[in-house]
Design a protein around this motif. Structure first.
Motif, mmCIF file in Angstrom:
data_model
loop_
_atom_site.group_PDB
_atom_site.id
_atom_site.type_symbol
_atom_site.label_atom_id
_atom_site.label_comp_id
_atom_site.label_asym_id
_atom_site.label_seq_id
_atom_site.Cartn_x
_atom_site.Cartn_y
_atom_site.Cartn_z
ATOM 1 N N GLY A 1 -1.296 30.484 -48.880
ATOM 2 C CA GLY A 1 -1.136 29.237 -48.112
ATOM 3 C C GLY A 1 0.317 28.922 -47.805
ATOM 4 O O GLY A 1 0.721 28.734 -46.636
ATOM 5 N N CYS A 2 1.134 28.917 -48.854
ATOM 6 C CA CYS A 2 2.555 28.506 -48.711
ATOM 7 C C CYS A 2 3.300 29.380 -47.715
ATOM 8 O O CYS A 2 4.129 28.896 -46.932
ATOM 9 N N SER B 1 6.468 29.881 -43.088
ATOM 10 C CA SER B 1 6.796 30.733 -41.924
ATOM 11 C C SER B 1 6.587 29.970 -40.619
ATOM 12 O O SER B 1 7.377 30.101 -39.683
ATOM 13 N N GLY B 2 5.548 29.151 -40.563
ATOM 14 C CA GLY B 2 5.324 28.336 -39.354
ATOM 15 C C GLY B 2 6.483 27.376 -39.132
ATOM 16 O O GLY B 2 6.984 27.225 -38.004
ATOM 17 N N LEU B 3 6.955 26.787 -40.221
ATOM 18 C CA LEU B 3 8.110 25.870 -40.107
ATOM 19 C C LEU B 3 9.350 26.637 -39.671
ATOM 20 O O LEU B 3 10.149 26.155 -38.861
ATOM 21 N N GLU B 4 9.465 27.878 -40.156
ATOM 22 C CA GLU B 4 10.628 28.703 -39.778
ATOM 23 C C GLU B 4 10.602 29.056 -38.298
ATOM 24 O O GLU B 4 11.636 29.040 -37.616
ATOM 25 N N GLU C 1 -2.998 31.124 -38.077
ATOM 26 C CA GLU C 1 -2.671 31.020 -39.507
ATOM 27 C C GLU C 1 -2.183 32.372 -40.017
ATOM 28 O O GLU C 1 -2.915 33.376 -39.948
ATOM 29 N N LEU C 2 -0.963 32.388 -40.493
ATOM 30 C CA LEU C 2 -0.393 33.584 -41.134
ATOM 31 C C LEU C 2 -0.695 33.483 -42.626
ATOM 32 O O LEU C 2 -0.456 32.426 -43.232
ATOM 33 N N SER D 1 7.692 41.064 -41.641
ATOM 34 C CA SER D 1 6.934 41.554 -40.468
ATOM 35 C C SER D 1 5.928 40.509 -40.019
ATOM 36 O O SER D 1 5.786 40.234 -38.833
ATOM 37 N N GLY D 2 5.250 39.931 -40.988
ATOM 38 C CA GLY D 2 4.229 38.930 -40.644
ATOM 39 C C GLY D 2 4.831 37.742 -39.919
ATOM 40 O O GLY D 2 4.293 37.265 -38.907
ATOM 41 N N ALA D 3 5.987 37.299 -40.413
ATOM 42 C CA ALA D 3 6.636 36.137 -39.783
ATOM 43 C C ALA D 3 7.132 36.492 -38.379
ATOM 44 O O ALA D 3 7.032 35.683 -37.442
ATOM 45 N N GLU D 4 7.607 37.723 -38.206
ATOM 46 C CA GLU D 4 8.071 38.161 -36.873
ATOM 47 C C GLU D 4 6.898 38.210 -35.891
ATOM 48 O O GLU D 4 7.012 37.810 -34.733
ATOM 49 N N VAL D 5 5.754 38.692 -36.385
ATOM 50 C CA VAL D 5 4.557 38.751 -35.514
ATOM 51 C C VAL D 5 4.125 37.335 -35.160
ATOM 52 O O VAL D 5 3.756 37.043 -34.019
ATOM 53 N N LEU D 6 4.229 36.414 -36.109
ATOM 54 C CA LEU D 6 3.867 35.005 -35.833
ATOM 55 C C LEU D 6 4.786 34.446 -34.745
ATOM 56 O O LEU D 6 4.309 33.832 -33.778
#
Ligand code: HGY
Ligand code: MN
Ligand code: MN
Length: 409
Positions: free
Chosen positions: A91-92, A97-100, A184-185, A391-396
């Motif tokens: 969750g966190c 990452s969304g906030l970033e 949702e990541l 990677s996940g955050a970059e894809v988001l």
């Protein structure tokens, strides 16, 4: 635009300090003091980024960066409440990452076309208040606010009392803002991506969930004087059910899972035959018909056990969510971005429940998964490597940028 991935890791670490357990896990159960402190920290970061912060009537938190156009926001989000001794990513990671992603727009002085929003949903885990994914369920119209406010926690407080106590009873109407899209990541929380050495999962659906509370009622009696044939042993009935749930899952196969997570015997004393046992049964399948078959088999076997052991039973349906299919266009977008960013990606199911499955009721929704080390989650050992998290955050980020460029029209 480039994410500040150091800040993602620093913030995951900072949040992890709130509710840290002796084993280094996370304990921020919904609307406890620890959850409140976590919420306060995330709200402070949202405000540092200059976002508008709104709280709805079920305590969901929304941080929004206004876009050029007035319209529905591109929403990211997840949860920061945890199970009793969980990990720091469940969750966190998606919230931070969304906030970033949004903070990256702000720091690059880029105004998005659409509003960008990051959401923190209340009580996703469902370990204190039933059902799980409660905040997103109410937001999506699956339960009325008043009914949700009346839910009594495992420790006897109503949700409303706890929202007031935590100072997170907001005024925003639940569901008043329908997102343009919801992404949702999340960590996979299972072994699939790691086993196949794949970096990104483009999640196509979430399996159906069935939670049942079962109370076997026998007769408490003396462990030394009561002959075996005269017992009404609720403990024996419970033991038979644990084995039976495992056999149901094995017999259906095809991804069917079955778990007895709560087992509470009474009086729970060494020299007393258990007179009563409360237990929970968690059944899941991505195929609704097979999930129904598993539930049918559960009822049949409980009846058989009661006859065998001379006990009675009370059953309560705690949670029932059908499997959810995500928006094909969004899954395709995530797959396209993943192919460019990391090459190795996979379309897959989600074994765990997520807020995205509720948001799919009101807007195009989908999920991005990253691998979980050894497939472990809901456990202090929960871990994902930095390269996978980045990677996940970059894809988001790229997914959001393409949505903002009109991918969905
Ligand atoms: O139970 C679930 O799958 C989620 O972690 N709430
Ligand atoms: Mn989760
Ligand atoms: Mn979880």
């Amino acid at each position: 635009m480039k994410l500040n991935t150091d800040r993602i890791h620093d913030r995951i670490a900072a949040l992890a300090e709130i509710g840290k357990t002796s084993e280094g896990g996370a304990r921020r159960i919904a609307l406890t003091d620890e959850d409140k402190l976590g919420r306060d920290l995330l709200v402070s970061w949202m405000k540092d980024a200059g976002l508008d912060v709104a709280i709805d009537k079920i305590g969901n938190i929304f941080g929004t960066l206004k876009g050029e156009q007035n319209g529905s926001p591109i929403m990211m989000g997840s949860h920061i409440d945890t199970v009793g001794n969980g990990g720091h990513l469940d969750g966190c990671y998606g919230v931070i990452s969304g906030l970033e992603v949004i903070t990256t727009y702000v720091e690059n002085n880029i105004t998005p076309k659409l509003d960008l929003c990051v959401a923190i949903f209340t009580n996703e885990e469902g370990v204190r208040f039933l059902p799980d994914m409660l905040g997103s369920l109410v937001y999506a119209g699956g339960m009325g606010v008043a009914s949700a406010h009346d839910i009594v926690s495992t420790d006897g407080q109503t949700l409303l009392e706890e929202l007031i106590r935590a100072n997170y009873l907001g005024t925003m109407e639940c569901g008043s803002v329908i997102p343009h899209a919801f992404i949702e990541l999340h960590i996979e929380q299972g072994p699939i991506l790691e086993n196949e050495n794949i970096f990104i999962g483009a999640v196509e659906n979430v399996q159906g969930i069935s939670w049942t509370g079962v109370t076997f009622r026998g007769q408490a009696n003396h462990a030394g004087t009561t002959p075996m044939h005269m017992r009404k042993d609720a403990g024996l009935a419970a033991a038979r059910l644990i084995v039976a749930v495992n056999e149901i899952a094995e017999s259906i196969g095809d991804g069917q899972v079955g778990t007895v997570g709560v087992i509470s015997p009474k009086p729970n004393l060494v020299n007393v035959v258990p007179g009563e046992v409360y237990m929970t049964v968690d059944l899941r399948n991505s195929d609704e018909e097979k999930l129904k078959a598993a539930e049918f088999m559960l009822n049949e076997v409980i009846e058989y056990i009661c006859d065998e052991d001379g006990v009675r039973v009370d059953m309560e349906k705690l949670v029932r969510f059908e499997p959810v299919k995500f928006d094909d266009r969004l899954v395709d977008l995530i797959a396209d971005v993943a192919k460019e960013k990391v090459t190795f990606y996979k379309r897959m199911n989600s074994g765990a429940g997520h807020d995205a499955q509720m948001m799919a009721r009101i807007c195009p929704s989908a999920m991005i998964f990253v691998p979980s080390k050894d497939g472990i989650s809901h456990n202090p050992k929960e871990h994902t490597s930095r390269k996978h998290l980045d990677s996940g955050a970059e894809v988001l980020l790229e997914t959001v940028m393409r949505l903002d460029d009109g991918y969905l029209g």
